[in-house]
Design an enzyme around this catalytic site. Structure first.
Site, PDB file in Angstrom:
ATOM      1  CD  GLU A 195      -3.401  -2.692   7.280  1.00 32.97           C
ATOM      2  OE1 GLU A 195      -3.208  -1.655   7.951  1.00 32.97           O
ATOM      3  OE2 GLU A 195      -3.629  -2.685   6.070  1.00 32.97           O
ATOM      4  CG  ASP A 196       1.207  -5.590   6.612  1.00 32.40           C
ATOM      5  OD1 ASP A 196       0.091  -5.911   6.162  1.00 32.40           O
ATOM      6  OD2 ASP A 196       1.804  -4.561   6.303  1.00 32.40           O
TER       7      ASP A 196
END
Ligand code: MN
Length: 486
Positions: free
Chosen positions: A76-77
């Site tokens: 996600e990051d």
């Protein structure tokens, strides 16, 4: 808390060199991926990833799952594609991490993104239950750092924890995780109610404690005198949130709650459990109707123990819980205690179908999400069918069917088989014929009669509670309507 890789490795049971190498690789990768990010607390983001991995080690999960815990937010990051990730960590870890990754911000927004992410989590979970366990480890750390979160977000996360994650932990038999999630979330979800419960407890605590100690001494002496050499005892304090829910039921009268504190006796064998129950009843008079044999009739989440509530003789009432060490492990870590061990029979059998009948409810959950298309409806059904209080009723053969509170013989029949549900003509509850729309209670024995000529009517819709039953009834009504117009 330090986030030293050696601390994590030493939390794993007998790690091989391969295990250690994998943990180090995942550790370095996640530390680098999140190096410029910070949590609301101001701590480096990686502290969170480390804490999640530590939780998983504590649940007894195997190395790959712990590595996935370290990596769970990297997709996600961090700037990495799935392909690159798979090349580095393999298909299995990619699947686990992908499963807990939220849906992209572009596709959905706000509440809908949220619910769709939840739905995605469940789908991944049905392929591999470990996805859900990682999510629980993640949530556990997130609620333990709620103080640093914006107040509106705080409340949402806390409520969601109480309404969805804690019940899921309970349904998976992970009692200790449920307890911790509830204790951490309750003060943020319902601050006033939490304060009230704390006050009520404070007023009673000393008295309960004193009585308990006296009872405890005598009990230990009696068990030892009866010749039991290996046993241990402990106290368990009821969690503030489950106490609150009971208080609401009892109109806030704390004197009506008998299990604020309970005594636990842990013995080597099942025979010892019944032996100790005998000792307890020989010395203290039990309250009628409060003896529960969850060894012969485990709860649907796998929980086993004997429970009894006795008069202490000095005006008090105390609950005693008796179980074996194995049952104790199962009560604390539930499904996770089957998944952890490398040589255990559950190794590589993480698909939910393989976990057995015990978790059959999960299949219903999957079916539910496949059949309920609207987002809001899905969440609503989830709450009603799975997380409301349950009643346990029996078939004449003694099989347990668990249903949401307020269910009727119609729901019971559909839960047994859709064919039986569609042709219910009558129901015997505890040997007596009652209307098929009667509300069922805990412990009822239900016998269904069917007739081929019977089919669902509109009245059945009001007289049923579960989504499963209502869905079948609606379909049957529609089919009949089209038949009649032809
Ligand atoms: Mn996370």
């Amino acid at each position: 808390m330090s986030s030293n890789v050696e601390d994590l490795i030493s939390a794993i049971k007998n790690p091989t060199e391969e295990d250690k190498a994998l943990i180090k690789k995942a550790y370095d990768f996640a530390a680098l991926a999140h190096k410029d990010q910070a949590r609301f607390s101001g701590e480096p983001y990686f502290v969170h990833c480390f804490a999640v991995a530590m939780n998983l080690a504590q649940f007894g999960m195997e190395t790959k799952v712990i590595a996935a815990g370290l990596l769970h937010d990297t997709l996600e990051d961090a700037d990495i594609t799935q392909k690159e990730f798979e090349a580095k960590f393999g298909k299995e870890i990619l699947f686990l991490v992908e499963g807990v990754t939220k849906l992209g911000k572009l596709k959905y927004r706000g509440e809908q993104r949220h619910v769709e992410s939840l739905r995605k989590l469940f789908i991944a979970t049905t392929r591999d239950i470990r996805v859900l366990i990682i999510k629980l480890a993640d949530r556990l750390h997130n609620v333990s750092t709620l103080e640093f979160v914006r107040p509106d977000k705080q409340k949402r996360i806390a409520l969601e924890t109480l309404e969805i994650y804690a019940p899921l932990a309970y349904r998976l038999g992970m009692g200790i995780i449920r307890h911790r999630l509830e204790e951490l979330a309750f003060p943020y979800a319902y601050p006033e109610e939490y304060k009230k419960v704390k006050e009520l407890l404070k007023a009673r605590e000393d008295e309960i404690q004193k009585r308990l100690e006296k009872f405890y001494r005598t009990l230990k002496k009696e068990i030892a005198q009866a010749g039991y050499k290996q046993f241990r005892t402990s106290n368990r304090m009821k969690g503030t949130y489950s106490l609150y829910k009971k208080l609401v039921e009892k109109k806030m009268d704390i004197t009506k709650i008998y299990d604020i504190m309970a005594i636990r006796v842990i013995v080597p064998t099942v025979a010892d459990c019944y032996g100790v129950l005998g000792i307890v009843h020989a010395n203290w008079r039990p309250l009628p109707g409060r003896i529960k044999d969850y060894i012969a009739f485990p709860k649907p989440n796998g929980y086993q123990s004997l429970h009894t509530t006795v008069f202490t003789g000095d005006g008090g009432i105390i609950e005693v819980q008796i179980r074996t060490e194995e049952m104790h492990q199962e009560a604390e870590y539930g499904i996770a205690s089957h998944l952890g061990y490398k040589e255990g029979i559950m190794k590589n059998k993480t698909r939910i179908e393989d976990i057995g009948k015990k978790y059959a409810w999960f299949k219903q959950l999957v079916e539910l999400q496949e059949n309920v298309s609207q987002t809001g409806e899905f969440l609503n059904h989830l709450k009603v069918d799975f997380f409301e209080n349950r009643v346990f009723v029996f078939t004449p053969k003694g099989d347990v069917i668990d249903l949401p509170e307020g269910s009727s013989p119609i729901d019971f029949a559909y839960a047994v088989h859709s064919d039986i549900g569609s042709h219910v003509s009558g129901a015997k509850v505890n040997g007596k014929f009652l209307a098929i729309t009667t509300t069922l209670h805990n412990g009822d024995i239900v016998e269904i009669e069917t007739k081929k000529s019977v089919s669902p009517t509109r009245k059945w819709l009001e007289g049923s509670k579960t989504t499963l039953a209502k869905r079948h009834i609606r379909i049957a009504l529609q089919e009949n309507a089209t038949k009649n117009t032809k």
